[in-house]
Design a protein around this motif. Structure first.
Motif, PDB file in Angstrom:
ATOM      1  N   SER A  96      49.082  32.812  40.056  1.00  0.00           N
ATOM      2  CA  SER A  96      50.095  32.367  39.087  1.00  0.00           C
ATOM      3  C   SER A  96      49.530  32.196  37.677  1.00  0.00           C
ATOM      4  N   GLU A  97      48.189  32.151  37.558  1.00  0.00           N
ATOM      5  CA  GLU A  97      47.577  32.086  36.223  1.00  0.00           C
ATOM      6  C   GLU A  97      47.526  33.460  35.562  1.00  0.00           C
ATOM      7  N   LYS A 142      43.252  35.298  41.409  1.00  0.00           N
ATOM      8  CA  LYS A 142      43.210  35.934  40.087  1.00  0.00           C
ATOM      9  C   LYS A 142      42.991  37.443  40.215  1.00  0.00           C
ATOM     10  N   LEU A 143      42.164  37.827  41.184  1.00  0.00           N
ATOM     11  CA  LEU A 143      41.950  39.260  41.434  1.00  0.00           C
ATOM     12  C   LEU A 143      43.232  39.920  41.938  1.00  0.00           C
ATOM     13  N   ALA A 154      45.665  27.787  47.194  1.00  0.00           N
ATOM     14  CA  ALA A 154      44.645  28.033  46.164  1.00  0.00           C
ATOM     15  C   ALA A 154      44.756  29.459  45.625  1.00  0.00           C
ATOM     16  N   MET A 155      44.976  30.434  46.527  1.00  0.00           N
ATOM     17  CA  MET A 155      45.143  31.828  46.080  1.00  0.00           C
ATOM     18  C   MET A 155      46.375  31.965  45.182  1.00  0.00           C
ATOM     19  N   ARG A 156      47.457  31.304  45.580  1.00  0.00           N
ATOM     20  CA  ARG A 156      48.694  31.380  44.797  1.00  0.00           C
ATOM     21  C   ARG A 156      48.502  30.748  43.413  1.00  0.00           C
ATOM     22  N   SER A 157      47.699  29.695  43.370  1.00  0.00           N
ATOM     23  CA  SER A 157      47.401  29.034  42.104  1.00  0.00           C
ATOM     24  C   SER A 157      46.692  30.003  41.151  1.00  0.00           C
ATOM     25  N   PHE A 168      42.589  38.455  32.495  1.00  0.00           N
ATOM     26  CA  PHE A 168      43.051  39.278  33.619  1.00  0.00           C
ATOM     27  C   PHE A 168      44.432  39.898  33.358  1.00  0.00           C
ATOM     28  N   LYS A 169      45.057  39.512  32.239  1.00  0.00           N
ATOM     29  CA  LYS A 169      46.420  39.997  31.943  1.00  0.00           C
ATOM     30  C   LYS A 169      46.355  41.333  31.205  1.00  0.00           C
TER      31      LYS A 169
END
Length: 285
Positions: A264-265, A137-138, A258-261, A56-57
């Motif tokens: 942050s990936e 992640k999105l 959970a969204m922040r987790s 995703f990066k």
């Protein structure tokens, strides 16, 4: 932006096979894809959940994966990918997925922000939290690719993502009647303190309330153990307002964590701290 550029990875060679017709049927019939297998979001989640989040990066205007619509002969030159993301956002803000719902103001047609969506309070199983992590992640993908997501989320969701503090006004912004009981307590308290009302009148008036409160989904939640059997009275009014406030301010903590987790990936967590919640919103949606 230099931070994102320096942490960018090479384009991943990932293809996702999507049953667009099956997903469209779920959405049209307003069914819920509880196992996240039939919607486009669910299909993407199942195929990408174990992939390295580095995929995703990406850089500006770069796709994270190729979207191939099964049985439709589509070659993804960008169109199916953008179409898939657009439809995933529609699914997220519909009954097709058990993740988001219209905020109370929207359902009751009161106050402001009627068009915004909040996490479903009951969706806190480990599986649901995996799905919220994928949403995160999105978010990260949107920040990196500059392809914004069509999502309408309120400050109570954005603020914790940048470690900002959720306030009473953030709650009121999605639920105009959220502090109704607290306001009634304050009004009656003033009357008692000004000797315009006796404590016994306070108790008889407020006895109709107990230590339960409707959540954002309308389902009753206990503020303390066995709260349904504890009446509100003068002696416990402070405990009631404290527990009510605690519940309202933290109703979506698990979902947003959970969204922040997931976010942050894809985006360095330290980078998020440079944004206000409004700036983050403008980077994602």
């Amino acid at each position: 932006n230099k931070v994102l550029e320096s942490s960018k990875k090479g384009k991943a060679n990932v293809s996702v096979q999507l049953d667009f017709i099956g997903a469209k049927a779920v959405f049209a019939k307003r069914k819920t894809d509880h196992k996240a297998r039939r919607t486009l979001f669910g299909q993407c989640f199942q195929q990408l959940k174990n992939k390295n989040p580095d995929m995703f990066k990406v850089g500006t205007n770069v796709r994270a994966f190729r979207a191939n619509y099964v049985g439709m002969g589509s070659i993804d030159a960008g169109g199916p990918y953008r179409d898939a993301l657009e439809n995933m956002c529609k699914e997220l803000q519909s009954p097709a997925l058990p993740l988001f719902m219209k905020c109370p103001n929207g359902r009751l047609e009161l106050g402001e922000n009627r068009n915004t969506y909040v996490p479903r309070p009951s969706s806190t199983s480990s599986f649901h939290l995996q799905l919220y992590k994928f949403v995160g992640k999105l978010f990260g993908l949107a920040m990196r690719s500059k392809s914004l997501l069509s999502l309408d989320l309120p400050s109570i969701v954005w603020k914790p993502l940048v470690s900002d503090i959720v306030t009473d006004s953030d709650v009121q912004a999605i639920d105009r009647v959220s502090w109704k009981t607290s306001e009634a307590i304050r009004e009656h308290e003033e009357k008692v303190e000004n000797k315009k009302m006796d404590v016994s009148i306070f108790d008889s008036t407020m006895r109709q309330f107990n230590f339960t409160v409707p959540g954002s989904d309308g389902k009753m939640k206990e503020l303390i153990p066995n709260g349904g059997n504890v009446s509100l009275q003068w002696s416990n009014r402070r405990l009631y307002t404290e527990k009510l406030r605690e519940f309202r301010l933290h109703e979506f903590d698990e979902h947003v964590k959970a969204m922040r987790s997931g976010l942050s990936e894809v985006v360095p967590i330290t980078y998020l701290s440079v944004f206000t919640w409004r700036e983050l919103e403008s980077q994602i949606a």
